[in-house]
Design a protein around this motif. Structure first.
Motif, PDB file in Angstrom:
ATOM      1  N   ARG A  57       0.827  -1.218   0.000  1.00 25.42           N
ATOM      2  CA  ARG A  57       0.000   0.000   0.000  1.00 25.42           C
ATOM      3  C   ARG A  57       0.857   1.264   0.000  1.00 25.42           C
ATOM      4  O   ARG A  57       0.542   2.245  -0.676  1.00 25.42           O
ATOM      5  N   LEU A  58       1.946   1.227   0.764  1.00 27.12           N
ATOM      6  CA  LEU A  58       2.862   2.379   0.785  1.00 27.12           C
ATOM      7  C   LEU A  58       3.489   2.606  -0.585  1.00 27.12           C
ATOM      8  O   LEU A  58       3.589   3.742  -1.056  1.00 27.12           O
ATOM      9  N   VAL A  59       3.881   1.536  -1.244  1.00 30.71           N
ATOM     10  CA  VAL A  59       4.465   1.646  -2.584  1.00 30.71           C
ATOM     11  C   VAL A  59       3.427   2.177  -3.558  1.00 30.71           C
ATOM     12  O   VAL A  59       3.716   3.065  -4.373  1.00 30.71           O
ATOM     13  N   TYR A  63       4.163   5.480  -5.503  1.00 29.36           N
ATOM     14  CA  TYR A  63       4.435   5.275  -6.926  1.00 29.36           C
ATOM     15  C   TYR A  63       3.228   4.623  -7.600  1.00 29.36           C
ATOM     16  O   TYR A  63       3.259   3.447  -7.952  1.00 29.36           O
ATOM     17  N   PRO A  64       2.146   5.370  -7.802  1.00 27.22           N
ATOM     18  CA  PRO A  64       0.939   4.783  -8.386  1.00 27.22           C
ATOM     19  C   PRO A  64       1.147   4.248  -9.804  1.00 27.22           C
ATOM     20  O   PRO A  64       0.363   3.419 -10.273  1.00 27.22           O
ATOM     21  N   ILE A  66       3.478   2.272 -10.723  1.00 26.03           N
ATOM     22  CA  ILE A  66       4.062   0.927 -10.676  1.00 26.03           C
ATOM     23  C   ILE A  66       2.949  -0.101 -10.507  1.00 26.03           C
ATOM     24  O   ILE A  66       2.107   0.012  -9.613  1.00 26.03           O
ATOM     25  N   ASP A  67       2.957  -1.098 -11.373  1.00 28.25           N
ATOM     26  CA  ASP A  67       1.978  -2.176 -11.309  1.00 28.25           C
ATOM     27  C   ASP A  67       2.527  -3.291 -10.415  1.00 28.25           C
ATOM     28  O   ASP A  67       3.491  -3.952 -10.767  1.00 28.25           O
ATOM     29  N   LEU A  68       1.913  -3.476  -9.279  1.00 26.76           N
ATOM     30  CA  LEU A  68       2.369  -4.483  -8.323  1.00 26.76           C
ATOM     31  C   LEU A  68       1.596  -5.794  -8.411  1.00 26.76           C
ATOM     32  O   LEU A  68       1.814  -6.693  -7.607  1.00 26.76           O
ATOM     33  N   ASN A  69       0.714  -5.913  -9.381  1.00 33.22           N
ATOM     34  CA  ASN A  69      -0.130  -7.110  -9.464  1.00 33.22           C
ATOM     35  C   ASN A  69       0.667  -8.401  -9.536  1.00 33.22           C
ATOM     36  O   ASN A  69       0.354  -9.368  -8.847  1.00 33.22           O
ATOM     37  N   GLU A  70       1.712  -8.434 -10.342  1.00 29.76           N
ATOM     38  CA  GLU A  70       2.512  -9.657 -10.469  1.00 29.76           C
ATOM     39  C   GLU A  70       3.221  -9.982  -9.152  1.00 29.76           C
ATOM     40  O   GLU A  70       3.242 -11.137  -8.710  1.00 29.76           O
TER      41      GLU A  70
END
Length: 87
Positions: A57-59, A63-64, A66-70
């Motif tokens: 959540r902080l990331v 940095y919205p 950045i796609d963290l899904n993977e």
């Protein structure tokens, strides 16, 4: 996020390393110290999962773009099957 490189995350340097971080989950040091000492229990694993979710959540806030899904999907593969949290 913090532009810090922690060369060795050993317990000896944990306080110094964590205190150098400007952005971190709430009560991060205290929570890590409770987990780091002693044997790892299911409760400890659950706390680590909470810390991971908070870190994502902080990331995402910082940095919205950045796609963290993977990364989230891969981390779910390592979570205990009886207590997977929603990432």
């Amino acid at each position: 996020m913090n532009k810090e490189f922690i060369q060795h995350p050993g317990f000896k340097w944990l306080r110094k390393s964590v205190n150098a971080l400007k952005v971190k989950p709430s009560n991060f040091l205290e929570r890590l110290e409770k987990i780091y000492i002693g044997q790892l229990t299911m409760k400890d694993l659950q706390e680590l999962e909470k810390i991971l979710v908070e870190t994502y959540r902080l990331v995402e806030r910082a940095y919205p773009e950045i796609d963290l899904n993977e990364a989230k999907q891969k981390s779910m593969l390592t979570c205990p099957t009886n207590n997977k949290q929603s990432l």
